[in-house]
Design an enzyme around this catalytic site. Structure first.
Site, PDB file in Angstrom:
ATOM      1  N   GLU A 195      -1.337  -5.654   8.359  1.00  0.00           N
ATOM      2  CA  GLU A 195      -0.611  -4.996   9.663  1.00  0.00           C
ATOM      3  C   GLU A 195      -1.292  -5.475  10.777  1.00  0.00           C
ATOM      4  O   GLU A 195      -2.407  -5.193  10.869  1.00  0.00           O
ATOM      5  CB  GLU A 195      -0.306  -3.481   9.459  1.00  0.00           C
ATOM      6  CG  GLU A 195       0.437  -3.174   8.046  1.00  0.00           C
ATOM      7  CD  GLU A 195       0.367  -1.471   8.035  1.00  0.00           C
ATOM      8  OE1 GLU A 195       0.129  -0.981   8.950  1.00  0.00           O
ATOM      9  OE2 GLU A 195       1.076  -1.184   6.969  1.00  0.00           O
ATOM     10  N   ASP A 228      -1.390  -6.283  -0.443  1.00  0.00           N
ATOM     11  CA  ASP A 228      -1.372  -5.666   0.649  1.00  0.00           C
ATOM     12  C   ASP A 228      -2.764  -5.012   0.905  1.00  0.00           C
ATOM     13  O   ASP A 228      -3.322  -4.100   0.308  1.00  0.00           O
ATOM     14  CB  ASP A 228      -0.514  -4.307   0.867  1.00  0.00           C
ATOM     15  CG  ASP A 228       0.166  -4.057   1.956  1.00  0.00           C
ATOM     16  OD1 ASP A 228      -0.064  -4.841   2.949  1.00  0.00           O
ATOM     17  OD2 ASP A 228       1.131  -3.179   1.935  1.00  0.00           O
ATOM     18  N   GLU A 280       9.098  -4.465  10.192  1.00  0.00           N
ATOM     19  CA  GLU A 280       9.731  -3.161   9.741  1.00  0.00           C
ATOM     20  C   GLU A 280      10.253  -2.387  11.026  1.00  0.00           C
ATOM     21  O   GLU A 280       9.336  -2.160  12.154  1.00  0.00           O
ATOM     22  CB  GLU A 280       8.582  -2.462   9.193  1.00  0.00           C
ATOM     23  CG  GLU A 280       8.775  -0.993   8.609  1.00  0.00           C
ATOM     24  CD  GLU A 280       7.922  -0.540   7.623  1.00  0.00           C
ATOM     25  OE1 GLU A 280       6.769  -1.201   7.215  1.00  0.00           O
ATOM     26  OE2 GLU A 280       8.094   0.736   7.248  1.00  0.00           O
ATOM     27  N   ASP A 306       0.994  -1.333   0.150  1.00  0.00           N
ATOM     28  CA  ASP A 306       0.122   0.120   0.177  1.00  0.00           C
ATOM     29  C   ASP A 306       0.748   1.299   0.068  1.00  0.00           C
ATOM     30  O   ASP A 306       0.360   2.501  -0.052  1.00  0.00           O
ATOM     31  CB  ASP A 306      -1.071  -0.009   1.159  1.00  0.00           C
ATOM     32  CG  ASP A 306      -0.245  -0.078   2.572  1.00  0.00           C
ATOM     33  OD1 ASP A 306       0.879  -0.273   2.642  1.00  0.00           O
ATOM     34  OD2 ASP A 306      -1.144   0.055   3.586  1.00  0.00           O
TER      35      ASP A 306
HETATM   36  O1  KIV Z   1       3.805  -1.190   1.551  1.00  0.00           O
HETATM   37  C1  KIV Z   1       4.843  -1.550   1.792  1.00  0.00           C
HETATM   38  O2  KIV Z   1       5.426  -1.445   0.777  1.00  0.00           O
HETATM   39  C2  KIV Z   1       5.270  -2.148   2.871  1.00  0.00           C
HETATM   40  C3  KIV Z   1       6.699  -2.769   2.890  1.00  0.00           C
HETATM   41  C4  KIV Z   1       7.368  -1.450   3.305  1.00  0.00           C
HETATM   42  C5  KIV Z   1       6.859  -3.663   3.700  1.00  0.00           C
HETATM   43  O3  KIV Z   1       4.372  -2.824   3.528  1.00  0.00           O
END
Ligand code: KIV
Length: 271
Positions: A118, A86, A185, A47
């Site tokens: 997340e 994501d 992260e 995202d």
């Molecule tokens: O959205 C994204 O690119 C991520 C990465 C930074 C792990 O969550």
């Protein structure tokens, strides 16, 4: 030659054999093609596209429809890399039913191989339900950008003993819930190494040191296409922005001077 599709078993085997897993973000067809051809194990349609592709100030405004649009393009371009979509903010927190339904869209409409979401222990039930529906889930702990305001900003997480213990617990709860992989992260390297040792599933680090089972970076950071800021954990392998600006300036100059198109770019009539 088209690559054989990377599977969860391949990723698990890499962990067991101590071989590093590569993950890279991609958000469009040409980038996905390049990342796939480079032999990268997994593509994350992050995202983060909200910031690097759509110009939002954070990932919070990204919608399901925007994610699906970009995931579709990526899955048309990458046939070998394992593709992870994501889940955007509020697509999995409102209810478990909604979370399963939205996760399903990544698979049914956009041909992703799995989804990422997340959150720590509090997301274990959601992970369990999505996995029960037959959809592989990659978890994401530590600095979770969608809820960065709750974390008082974009800060390294797990620096004190109590928050470190919480992160270890989250990682274990998410593994138990059925996550096949976990992104960590912005956490200290020793904590990331401990979690990596204690989990059976692979860990992927971003700002989490070298001892994770694999690494991920945002494509635009790696190639120098995002100029607004650069986090400490980023290594820029090439700086494309100045090269592209130079090419565009030359194009503008040549059109204005009348030197482009030249005879070699021009169709002529038979005499
Ligand atoms: O959205 C994204 O690119 C991520 C990465 C930074 C792990 O969550």
């Amino acid at each position: 030659m088209e690559r054989k599709k990377v599977t969860i078993a391949d990723l698990q085997k890499k962990k067991q054999e101590g071989k590093k897993i590569t993950m890279m973000t991609a958000y469009d067809y040409p980038t996905a093609t390049l990342v796939d051809q480079a032999g990268i194990d997994t593509i994350l349609v992050g995202d983060s596209l909200g910031m690097v592709m759509l110009g939002y100030d954070s990932t919070v405004p990204v919608t399901m429809d925007e994610m699906i649009h970009h995931c579709k393009a990526v899955s048309r371009g990458a046939k070998g890399s394992f593709i992870i979509g994501d889940m955007p903010f509020l697509s999995y927190q409102v209810s478990i039913e909604k979370a399963v339904e939205n996760a399903g869209r990544f698979i049914k409409e956009a041909f992703c191989d799995g989804v990422k979401l997340e959150g720590g222990s509090d997301m274990a039930d959601v992970v369990k339900a999505i996995v029960k529906a037959g959809i592989p889930v990659c978890a994401h702990i530590g600095l979770t950008p969608q809820t960065a305001t709750m974390l008082s900003g974009f800060k390294v997480q797990g620096k004190d003993a109590e928050s470190a213990r919480e992160l270890v617990k989250s990682a274990k709860d998410l593994e138990k819930a059925g996550a096949f992989m976990i992104v960590m992260e912005c956490i200290p390297d020793l904590l990331a190494a401990q979690i990596t040792r204690e989990l059976k599933i692979p860990t992927i680090g971003i700002g989490a040191g070298k001892d994770c089972d694999g690494q991920v970076l945002v494509y635009h950071d790696l190639v120098g296409l995002f100029e607004r800021f650069t986090p400490k954990f980023v290594k820029q392998y090439i700086n494309l922005s100045p090269k592209i600006k130079k090419a565009l300036a030359q194009y503008k100059r040549e059109v204005e001077e009348g030197t482009f198109p030249g005879p070699e770019h021009t169709f002529t009539m038979k005499k």
